[in-house]
Design a protein around this motif. Structure first.
Motif, PDB file in Angstrom:
ATOM      1  N   VAL A 153       0.845  -1.187   0.000  1.00 18.56           N
ATOM      2  CA  VAL A 153       0.000   0.000   0.000  1.00 18.56           C
ATOM      3  C   VAL A 153       0.884   1.241   0.000  1.00 18.56           C
ATOM      4  N   TYR A 207     -17.041 -10.144  -2.899  1.00 17.65           N
ATOM      5  CA  TYR A 207     -16.282  -9.252  -3.787  1.00 17.65           C
ATOM      6  C   TYR A 207     -14.799  -9.236  -3.410  1.00 17.65           C
ATOM      7  N   ARG A 228      -5.026 -11.835 -15.186  1.00 17.31           N
ATOM      8  CA  ARG A 228      -5.385 -11.419 -13.852  1.00 17.31           C
ATOM      9  C   ARG A 228      -5.707  -9.922 -13.718  1.00 17.31           C
ATOM     10  N   ARG A 250      -8.961  -9.130 -15.196  1.00 12.95           N
ATOM     11  CA  ARG A 250     -10.079  -9.725 -14.462  1.00 12.95           C
ATOM     12  C   ARG A 250     -10.394  -8.861 -13.234  1.00 12.95           C
ATOM     13  N   THR A 251      -9.333  -8.366 -12.588  1.00 12.97           N
ATOM     14  CA  THR A 251      -9.525  -7.477 -11.440  1.00 12.97           C
ATOM     15  C   THR A 251     -10.282  -6.224 -11.850  1.00 12.97           C
ATOM     16  N   LEU A 305     -13.859  -7.041 -12.363  1.00 14.96           N
ATOM     17  CA  LEU A 305     -14.577  -7.218 -11.092  1.00 14.96           C
ATOM     18  C   LEU A 305     -14.962  -5.864 -10.495  1.00 14.96           C
ATOM     19  N   ILE A 306     -14.014  -4.934 -10.539  1.00 14.29           N
ATOM     20  CA  ILE A 306     -14.277  -3.608  -9.973  1.00 14.29           C
ATOM     21  C   ILE A 306     -15.357  -2.897 -10.779  1.00 14.29           C
ATOM     22  N   GLU A 319      -7.812   1.291   1.619  1.00 15.36           N
ATOM     23  CA  GLU A 319      -6.558   0.643   2.016  1.00 15.36           C
ATOM     24  C   GLU A 319      -6.667  -0.880   1.883  1.00 15.36           C
ATOM     25  N   LEU A 320      -7.845  -1.402   2.246  1.00 16.17           N
ATOM     26  CA  LEU A 320      -8.066  -2.839   2.137  1.00 16.17           C
ATOM     27  C   LEU A 320      -8.029  -3.274   0.663  1.00 16.17           C
ATOM     28  N   VAL A 321      -8.669  -2.451  -0.188  1.00 14.31           N
ATOM     29  CA  VAL A 321      -8.730  -2.791  -1.613  1.00 14.31           C
ATOM     30  C   VAL A 321      -7.344  -2.673  -2.242  1.00 14.31           C
ATOM     31  N   LEU A 322      -6.625  -1.588  -1.882  1.00 13.28           N
ATOM     32  CA  LEU A 322      -5.316  -1.369  -2.506  1.00 13.28           C
ATOM     33  C   LEU A 322      -4.259  -2.352  -2.008  1.00 13.28           C
ATOM     34  N   ALA A 323      -4.600  -3.145  -0.971  1.00 10.39           N
ATOM     35  CA  ALA A 323      -3.669  -4.178  -0.534  1.00 10.39           C
ATOM     36  C   ALA A 323      -3.617  -5.328  -1.543  1.00 10.39           C
ATOM     37  N   THR A 324      -4.574  -5.361  -2.460  1.00 10.12           N
ATOM     38  CA  THR A 324      -4.550  -6.445  -3.450  1.00 10.12           C
ATOM     39  C   THR A 324      -4.734  -5.953  -4.882  1.00 10.12           C
ATOM     40  N   VAL A 325      -5.050  -4.654  -5.030  1.00  8.79           N
ATOM     41  CA  VAL A 325      -5.358  -4.092  -6.343  1.00  8.79           C
ATOM     42  C   VAL A 325      -4.442  -2.892  -6.553  1.00  8.79           C
ATOM     43  N   ARG A 326      -3.951  -2.695  -7.771  1.00  9.60           N
ATOM     44  CA  ARG A 326      -3.135  -1.511  -8.040  1.00  9.60           C
ATOM     45  C   ARG A 326      -4.056  -0.301  -8.215  1.00  9.60           C
ATOM     46  N   LEU A 330      -8.045   0.107  -9.917  1.00 11.87           N
ATOM     47  CA  LEU A 330      -9.220   0.624  -9.217  1.00 11.87           C
ATOM     48  C   LEU A 330      -9.812   1.807  -9.984  1.00 11.87           C
TER      49      LEU A 330
END
Lengths: 313, 397
Positions: free
Chosen positions: A55, A99, B5, B8-9, B12-13, B212-219, B223
């Motif tokens: 992050v 999700y 991948r 696909r992310t 999903l968003i 923060e939770l989302v950006l822990a797995t998504v660039r 997003l």
């Protein structure tokens, strides 16, 4: 699946403008190990965890999983609970967890099954269709934990996972942590509840001013920190123990004196000195608590870590 | 896995953004409101036309009867009808006026008649009465000198200016202007509404800290892209619904004229929407990422909203009043305004291909720059909660 996962934080540094948030931070968490991360506010715990999750970007240093730098693919295997809790307020619990699971690479079917399993386990299965903002704070915390676990992570990084939890939820949380570790997952969590850390963790790291200043098992840290002896000698004058060989510090707690001895020092000269002051009603060794160890470690350096604005953010 | 991948992310968003908006009440309500506004606009324009072609009635006293032939001749020349109601005297004429049977009561000399009206003489009646009285006066003068007034009538009958238009007006010009105006309105509405929704979504993620939770797995770029695509698709769906309903209504009302290029207009509106939306949504997302509270969103978006508003208001008025003015041409070639004005010009017809191509290329280049810069600002400020992040600090280092 998780056999052999080692999380390594190696020489990580980070600056915010003129503030040095992390200075050569480094430690590693072995498979199945529960690592407690303690430190004052602003010491660098959250910054370290954010860097592990990508992050935040580190200025230098590296985070490795299984000996390889953490990339997007490896990062998906980490379960993360940010210090600042957050979920989509207007999204239903079940939809939200599915999700997040899918974002971490689970198929739609796996995401649904995992959501059912974790909400059942954490006692929020009855609220799957409700918007998160309609839940009580306690239940939101449970959903937050489910969000960290729903993609069945192999590694856990939890920032203050116990803050705001009721005692029942603390027990569930502790149980889940132990269970994941028993399955071989390395886990790091930070907490200000040092008794909990002492009870749960295999190893502890104490952070100050962005660097790890002590690391090891609680027993190991204890051995290095010396022994506390509580002496109940009502007629003793203040400072009576200061000249005794092996004494590091002494302080009075009511009628009693708490004396810290050097590691491995003999306590018998202290007993003789105590008897010389008059009657002795009590003389006992006390196990140093993590709280005391922490206080010693931080007190060595009076310039208490200022809270940086980024850490608070 | 067939889809890579990262994509696909993004999908999903985008799906989450799309579903959470389309299922919301706001989407249905806004669609219905625009339909009502558009239908109301059409009815209003229609009623203006109907009102101007309505006939008038005048009461005429016996001493003024000599004016009647001139009155009716002038009215016929102007394509209007005037109903003459003969009354025995001027008092009765005023009674008919008071009763609302007639719009005016005429009495006195045909060359200088008294005109009784309720409040004021309507423009169209004035336009008939003035030449009619002049004609009556001329006829009186000719008759007094022994000339037959018919000579005058015959001479006037053959006279008419011969107009030669350099660029003959399209018979469907009105419909084209209407199409252009509606297209400009839809684009303006969609870009403003869904662009602002992108900003709101960004701020919501920041204020609820879920980012923060989302950006822990998504660039961050995933997003941002997922958001813009998802909300862009919502806007597109609404445009298509409105376009389809609009075509159906126009078709059933017999307004569709072959060769007006309705389909072409629709396609150009859709293409410009996609481009314009990508541009403005990215700007809005980048600006939204600077603030952490929903209350601050409006203040940070206002400067850009004003740019959009200026483009739309000026463009819309030029389309209606001066569709071939150089000002509109220039406006439609400046990237931030091209998506708002070029589709209207295309609907009007007669736009050189090179201008459309130039506007398209310029907007494309501008959008690419915006994506690059906006993505950078977004990635740097989306995790900085608390006080508003200044643009300069978001771009520095």
């Amino acid at each position: 699946m998780v056999d052999g996962s080692v999380l390594e934080i190696d020489g990580v540094s980070k600056r915010y403008g003129d503030v040095r948030a992390l200075v050569d931070m480094g430690f590693s968490v072995r498979p199945g190990e529960l690592f407690g991360f303690v430190g004052a506010n602003g010491a660098g715990k959250t910054t370290t965890m954010r860097i592990v999750l990508g992050v935040l970007a580190a200025d230098s240093g590296e985070v490795r999983l299984d000996g390889r730098p953490v990339d997007a693919e490896r990062r998906r295997r980490i379960g993360y609970m940010p210090e600042e809790r957050g979920l989509y307020p207007r999204m239903a619990v079940g939809e939200q967890l599915r999700y997040l699971a899918e974002l971490h690479g689970l198929s739609a079917g796996d995401a649904r099954r995992s959501t059912e399993r974790w909400t059942e386990r954490l006692g929020v299965a009855g609220r799957l269709g409700d918007e998160v903002q309609k839940l009580s704070l306690g239940n939101q915390q449970r959903v937050q934990l489910a969000a960290a676990l729903v993609h069945e992570p192999d590694v856990l990084v939890l920032d203050e996972p116990f803050s705001g939890l009721d005692p029942v939820a603390v027990d569930v949380m502790s149980e889940v942590l132990r269970e994941r570790c028993a399955a071989g997952a390395p886990a790091v969590f930070s907490s200000h509840q040092l008794d909990l850390v002492e009870r749960l963790c295999d190893r502890v790291g104490i952070v100050r001013d962005g660097a790890l200043v002590a690391e090891g098992t609680v027993d190991g840290l204890r051995a290095g920190a010396g022994t506390d002896v509580v002496v109940d000698a009502p007629q003793a004058r203040p400072g009576w123990a200061d000249a005794v060989p092996g004494v590091v510090t002494s302080r009075t707690e009511g009628e009693r004196t708490v004396v810290t001895l050097e590691p491995g020092a003999d306590d018998q000269p202290l007993l003789h000195a105590a008897l010389a002051t008059g009657p002795v009603h009590g003389f006992s060794r006390r196990r140093t608590t993590l709280t005391e160890l922490f206080r010693h470690t931080v007190a060595d350096h009076p310039e208490a870590a200022p809270e940086s604005p980024e850490e608070a953010a | 896995m067939s889809v890579p991948r990262p994509l696909r992310t993004v999908a999903l968003i985008a799906r989450r953004e799309f579903l959470s908006r389309v299922r919301g009440r706001a989407f249905v309500i806004s669609t219905v409101v625009i339909l009502v506004v558009l239908v109301g606009y059409a009815l209003f324009v229609g009623s203006l036309g109907a009102g101007s072609s309505g006939g008038r009635a005048v009461a005429v006293a016996p001493e003024t009867a000599a004016l009647v032939p001139a009155l009716q001749a002038v009215a016929a020349d102007q394509g209007r009808t005037v109903t003459v109601v003969p009354v025995p005297d001027d008092a009765q004429g005023r009674q008919r006026l008071a009763a609302g049977d007639v719009d005016a009561a005429l009495s006195g000399s045909p060359a200088r008649p008294r005109v009784d009206v309720d409040q004021s003489l309507s423009d169209d009646l004035q336009a008939i009465l003035t030449p009619a009285t002049a004609r009556a006066a001329q006829e009186q003068a000719l008759t007094a000198r022994g000339v037959d007034p018919a000579v005058l009538t015959t001479a006037a009958a053959g006279s008419a200016p011969v107009v030669v238009a350099a660029r003959p007006e399209d018979p469907a010009q009105g419909l084209r202007i209407g199409l252009g105006a509606v297209g400009a309105f839809l684009l303006f509405f969609s870009i403003q509404t869904y662009g602002a929704m992108v900003a709101q979504g960004v701020v919501e993620e920041k204020s609820s800290r879920v980012v923060e939770l989302v950006l822990a797995t998504v660039r961050p770029w995933q997003l941002l892209l997922g958001k813009v695509l998802g909300l862009g698709a919502v806007g597109l769906l609404q445009l298509v619904i409105l376009g389809a309903v609009g075509l159906a209504v126009a078709g059933s009302a017999g307004l569709l004229v072959a060769g007006v290029g309705l389909v072409g207009t629709l396609i150009s509106v859709l293409v410009w929407y996609l481009l314009g939306f990508a541009m403005y949504a990215t700007i809005y997302a980048a600006l939204g990422s600077l603030v952490s509270r929903q209350e601050d969103t409006q203040s940070v978006l206002t400067p850009v909203s004003i740019v959009v508003l200026i483009g739309w208001v000026v463009g819309f008025n030029l389309v209606l009043s001066a569709p071939r003015s150089p000002a509109l041409t220039v406006l439609s070639l400046i990237p931030p305004w091209s998506p708002l004005t070029m589709p209207a010009r295309v609907a009007l017809g007669g736009v050189p291909v090179w201008q459309v191509a130039l506007a398209f290329v310029l907007t494309l280049a501008f959008t690419a720059g915006v994506l690059l810069l906006g993505g950078r600002i977004y990635a740097r400020s989306v995790l900085r909660t608390g006080a508003r992040v200044s643009l300069r600090s978001a771009l520095r280092d």
